[in-house]
Design a protein around this motif. Structure first.
Motif, short mmCIF file in Angstrom:
data_model
loop_
_atom_site.label_atom_id
_atom_site.label_comp_id
_atom_site.label_asym_id
_atom_site.label_seq_id
_atom_site.Cartn_x
_atom_site.Cartn_y
_atom_site.Cartn_z
N ASP A 183 43.49 7.13 43.54
CA ASP A 183 42.83 8.20 42.76
C ASP A 183 43.71 9.45 42.68
OD1 ASP A 183 40.69 6.59 42.34
OD2 ASP A 183 39.26 7.74 43.53
N PHE A 184 44.40 9.77 43.78
CA PHE A 184 45.28 10.95 43.78
C PHE A 184 46.38 10.80 42.73
CE2 PHE A 184 44.16 11.60 48.45
CZ PHE A 184 43.38 12.71 48.20
N GLU A 186 46.41 8.75 40.13
CA GLU A 186 45.87 8.70 38.77
C GLU A 186 45.43 10.07 38.29
OE1 GLU A 186 42.95 5.63 39.20
OE2 GLU A 186 44.42 4.04 38.83
N ALA A 187 44.85 10.86 39.22
CA ALA A 187 44.44 12.22 38.85
C ALA A 187 45.66 13.03 38.42
CB ALA A 187 43.74 12.89 40.03
N ALA A 188 46.75 12.87 39.15
CA ALA A 188 47.98 13.61 38.81
C ALA A 188 48.55 13.12 37.48
CB ALA A 188 49.01 13.43 39.92
N ARG A 189 48.44 11.84 37.23
CA ARG A 189 48.91 11.26 35.96
C ARG A 189 48.14 11.88 34.80
NH1 ARG A 189 49.37 5.25 37.64
NH2 ARG A 189 51.21 5.80 38.85
N ILE A 190 46.82 11.99 34.97
CA ILE A 190 45.99 12.60 33.91
C ILE A 190 46.33 14.08 33.76
CG2 ILE A 190 43.61 13.26 33.35
CD1 ILE A 190 42.73 10.55 34.45
N ASP A 191 46.67 14.72 34.90
CA ASP A 191 47.01 16.15 34.85
C ASP A 191 48.38 16.39 34.22
OD1 ASP A 191 44.65 17.11 35.85
OD2 ASP A 191 45.28 17.06 37.93
N GLY A 192 49.10 15.34 33.89
CA GLY A 192 50.31 15.52 33.11
C GLY A 192 51.61 15.44 33.88
N LEU A 193 51.57 15.03 35.15
CA LEU A 193 52.81 14.94 35.91
C LEU A 193 53.52 13.63 35.61
CD1 LEU A 193 51.43 17.27 37.44
CD2 LEU A 193 52.41 16.36 39.52
N THR A 201 55.24 15.85 44.47
CA THR A 201 54.22 16.90 44.61
C THR A 201 52.95 16.41 45.26
OG1 THR A 201 55.02 17.55 42.43
CG2 THR A 201 53.18 18.80 43.29
N VAL A 202 52.58 15.16 44.97
CA VAL A 202 51.29 14.67 45.44
C VAL A 202 51.44 13.71 46.61
CG1 VAL A 202 49.23 13.37 44.78
CG2 VAL A 202 50.23 15.00 43.18
N GLY A 289 40.79 15.37 51.41
CA GLY A 289 40.46 15.62 50.00
C GLY A 289 39.56 14.57 49.42
N LEU A 290 39.13 13.65 50.25
CA LEU A 290 38.29 12.58 49.73
C LEU A 290 36.85 12.82 50.13
CD1 LEU A 290 40.64 9.60 50.40
CD2 LEU A 290 40.13 10.68 48.23
N PRO B 72 48.04 9.03 29.63
CA PRO B 72 46.79 9.75 29.93
C PRO B 72 46.88 11.24 29.62
CG PRO B 72 47.31 8.24 31.71
CD PRO B 72 48.46 8.18 30.75
N LYS B 73 48.02 11.84 29.93
CA LYS B 73 48.15 13.30 29.75
C LYS B 73 48.13 13.70 28.27
CE LYS B 73 53.20 13.06 30.22
NZ LYS B 73 53.71 13.30 28.89
N PHE B 81 36.91 11.95 39.55
CA PHE B 81 36.87 10.66 40.23
C PHE B 81 35.72 10.59 41.24
CE2 PHE B 81 41.08 10.99 38.60
CZ PHE B 81 41.47 9.70 38.29
N ASN B 83 35.89 9.65 44.29
CA ASN B 83 36.29 10.20 45.59
C ASN B 83 36.84 11.62 45.47
OD1 ASN B 83 35.60 7.95 47.03
ND2 ASN B 83 37.58 6.96 46.73
N ILE B 86 40.73 15.48 45.18
CA ILE B 86 41.35 16.81 45.20
C ILE B 86 42.39 16.78 46.31
CG2 ILE B 86 39.47 18.10 44.15
CD1 ILE B 86 38.52 18.87 46.91
N TYR B 87 43.51 17.44 46.06
CA TYR B 87 44.66 17.32 46.94
C TYR B 87 44.43 18.09 48.25
CZ TYR B 87 46.33 15.91 42.41
OH TYR B 87 46.44 15.30 41.19
N PRO B 88 44.44 17.39 49.38
CA PRO B 88 44.08 18.06 50.64
C PRO B 88 45.08 19.11 51.09
CG PRO B 88 44.80 15.80 51.03
CD PRO B 88 44.71 15.97 49.55
N THR B 102 51.21 21.70 33.40
CA THR B 102 52.01 21.34 32.23
C THR B 102 51.53 22.02 30.95
OG1 THR B 102 50.62 19.40 32.00
CG2 THR B 102 52.70 19.09 33.16
N ARG B 150 41.35 22.43 31.98
CA ARG B 150 42.22 21.95 30.89
C ARG B 150 41.51 22.00 29.54
NH1 ARG B 150 44.03 16.34 32.03
NH2 ARG B 150 45.59 16.83 30.48
#
Lengths: 292, 350
Positions: A183-184, A186-193, A201-202, A289-290, B72-73, B81, B83, B86-88, B102, B150
């Motif tokens: 999920d981390f 994929e979330a970053a992928r959607i955020d454009g990284l 970064t992640v 973060g989960l 996706p972007k 999601f 779960n 969010i990045y801990p 971005t 976004r």
């Protein structure tokens, strides 16, 4: 009043009488004894190293742990010997660069093998793992021939290249990246990284404990490496610390007190590395973060 | 904001087809909930819309643009999601701002946008905290904030409430609904909880085994279910199903009861009646049986009645004076609230 105290004991008396008395546990005693013996076995070489470094040459072969006439003369001699600094710097450069290289490349390969699906992924992983089964002694000759052909003999690159990336490190990092939820990523992928940014970064911050462990292993391994640096170097100015220390003395007489003094000084960077990285070895950061 | 159109969407994993050509249009600003049991394909559909799964067949169109082959972007979507994800290692501020990394905005504009989102989500005071210093609900709000910042054309929610406790889930449900009313973005929300679907959706998409079973408003899917699956999946407790025979506008139950029901059905039918519509007081008598269990809910009591040949049915009784366990009761219903289904195909007969 005394009568009252007799029927109502003071709190101290109550606490003393009600304190839990654990029965002597033979199993626990045996465990402590074994741990103590293990501790002694681990500590004795270090204690003898420090003890010998404080002895005069004539006392070196006495087994007594406490020197009869303690001296810092050996430390003064070693530190005043210009060669020691050169070896120290060589070891520091080699161990540091190799550690950085392993952290980057082992984690990059481990991450790729863990998080990407591509044909031959499993075969590549097995091929990398299988190199763990080849002993260093067997690899030394091919490494030497390679170094000779590429002109790497007696150079930093020659000393470092076999350890710039390790199968063990790749395996360790792959296993740790398995604990990073997709999920981390994929979330970053959607955020454009892009994929490299996601890794750096992640994913990397989430495996800090593994990176710290890898850094300690690699740094210690290279700091104490002896056989390969001995073979690939041929001038004292390119020696690493273990190779240089072994050259103290001559064929007729080994200066153990100087070797032990150098060894004692050389443990300082390893202690510093451990103290820096061990605080990162805290499990559970990934889960924060989960779901709660 | 934008419309979302799925046309004949197919997904195959190793020659196993898991989505069998689903088609759907989600209007601009609409809140659509995909609901269904595990393995029905709802999350796969969402992940295909997000670009996290490749499309085997069909097209996905967002805002008039086919996005099948876009990263996706580049799809102008944001996803929350299950779960949270969010990045801990980042503060709430960095987590929410992560979605803007971005974006082609100045630093000041990014900061302004972040502050706006934090204010909407009531998280301004929490911006410098780390995720491990937040409660489950607050973490979920951070995840929503990261998506909101976004300002995407389509929001995708993948079972975002399933890890929260019952009380928090109800609260977050309300917050998401209010948020939708405030920002008005198109939302596709996936859940397996039919209560979530009923309470939040403008329209519900009910899925089973990779097929859409019915698309409709919460009222439509509840009151006029397309088939037995929808009838039993939506509503709790599930709709009672009784075997019956239909002939010339009359339905005869196995228990011997006859009910006049308009419709052209003839032969074996399944009669559906919701526990809410089945009682011991008013309506035509439907079936008789013995009360086996009572479940008091306060204002009313659920009673489980063994009808013999008709099996066990659930009905509602008064909360103050419900029938005793073991009592013989006659269960009645208004014929207008009865549903007929074809027992072979499961489809509703109207």
């Amino acid at each position: 009043m005394a009568f009252v105290e007799n029927i109502r004991p003071s709190s101290e008396t109550l606490l003393a009488s009600n304190a839990p008395k654990r029965p002597a546990n033979m199993g626990q005693i045996i465990r402590w004894l074994l741990l103590f013996l293990g501790g002694v076995v681990m500590v004795m070489p270090i204690a003898y190293m420090l003890s010998t470094s404080l002895k005069w040459p004539h006392e070196v072969y006495n087994v007594n742990l406490i020197p009869e006439e303690p001296t810092l003369e050996n430390y003064a001699y070693v530190l005043e010997d210009g060669r020691f600094y050169g070896w120290f710097v060589n070891s520091l450069i080699i161990a540091t660069l190799t550690t950085v290289s392993n952290i980057l490349f082992d984690s990059l390969v481990g991450y790729t093998l863990c998080k990407f699906r591509f044909p031959g992924r499993y075969i590549i992983f097995i091929a990398i793992l299988s190199t763990l089964m080849i002993p260093t002694e067997m690899l030394v000759i091919p490494w030497y021939l390679m170094s000779q052909q590429f002109g790497w003999l007696n150079s930093y690159w020659g000393i470092m290249f076999p350890g710039m990336m390790t199968a063990f490190g790749t395996f360790l990092m792959k296993q740790f990246f398995e604990t990073v939820p997709d999920d981390f990523i994929e979330a970053a992928r959607i955020d454009g990284l892009n994929e490299l940014q996601i890794w750096w970064t992640v994913a990397m911050p989430l495996v800090k404990p593994a990176l710290a462990a890898l850094a300690i292993f690699v740094f210690l391994g290279n700091w104490t490496a002896f056989i390969w640096p001995l073979i690939v170097t041929n001038s004292p100015d390119m020696y690493t610390l273990p190779v240089g220390l072994s050259s103290f003395g001559d064929e007729a007489d080994v200066a153990w007190e100087l070797i032990m003094t150098g060894a004692a000084i050389s443990t300082i960077p390893t202690l510093i590395v451990f103290l820096i990285f061990q605080r990162f070895i805290i499990r559970g950061v990934v889960m924060a973060g989960l779901k709660g | 904001m934008a419309t979302l159109t799925l046309r004949d969407l197919v997904k195959t994993y190793d020659k196993t087809e898991v989505l069998h050509g689903i088609s759907l249009t989600v209007a601009d600003g609409e809140f659509v909930v995909f609901v269904g049991p595990s393995g029905c394909g709802k999350s796969t559909t969402l992940r295909m819309i997000a670009g996290l799964e490749e499309v085997t067949g069909g097209t996905i169109d967002i805002g008039g643009r086919v996005v099948n082959n876009l990263e996706p972007k580049d799809r102008d979507i944001a996803m929350v999601f299950q779960n949270y994800a969010i990045y801990p290692h980042m503060s709430v501020r960095k987590n929410i701002g992560f979605g803007l990394r971005t974006a082609k905005l100045s630093r000041a504009d990014k900061e302004k946008r972040l502050e706006e989102v934090a204010a909407i989500l009531d998280m301004t005071d929490l911006l410098d905290r780390k995720p491990n210093q937040l409660s489950g609900g607050q973490r979920q709000r951070v995840a929503i904030g990261r998506a909101m910042v976004r300002d995407p054309a389509v929001f995708l929610f993948d079972e975002p409430l399933s890890n929260l406790d019952a009380q928090l889930r109800t609260q977050m449900r309300l917050e998401i609904k209010k948020l939708h009313q405030k920002v008005g973005n198109t939302i596709v929300f996936v859940t397996h909880d039919q209560v979530e679907a009923m309470t939040m959706a403008d329209r519900i998409v009910i899925m089973k085994d990779g097929h859409i079973q019915q698309v409709g408003t919460p009222s439509e899917v509840y009151h006029t279910p397309a088939n037995i699956f929808v009838a039993r999946f939506i509503g709790a407790p599930s709709m009672n199903m009784l075997p019956a025979m239909a002939s010339h506008g009359t339905v005869r139950l196995d228990t011997g009861t006859e009910i006049a029901m308009p419709g052209g059905a003839d032969g074996a039918v399944t009669l559906g009646v919701r526990p809410d519509d089945l009682g011991v007081v008013a309506g035509v008598p439907l079936t008789r049986g013995r009360v086996t269990v009572r479940e008091p809910l306060g204002p009313e009591t659920l009673i489980y009645v063994d009808t013999g040949a008709g099996g066990e049915v659930i009905a509602k009784a008064d909360g103050r004076t419900p029938p005793e366990v073991g009592a013989e009761v006659t269960l009645c219903a208004d014929p207008a609230n009865l549903h007929l289904f074809d027992p072979a195909s499961g489809q509703a007969l109207r």
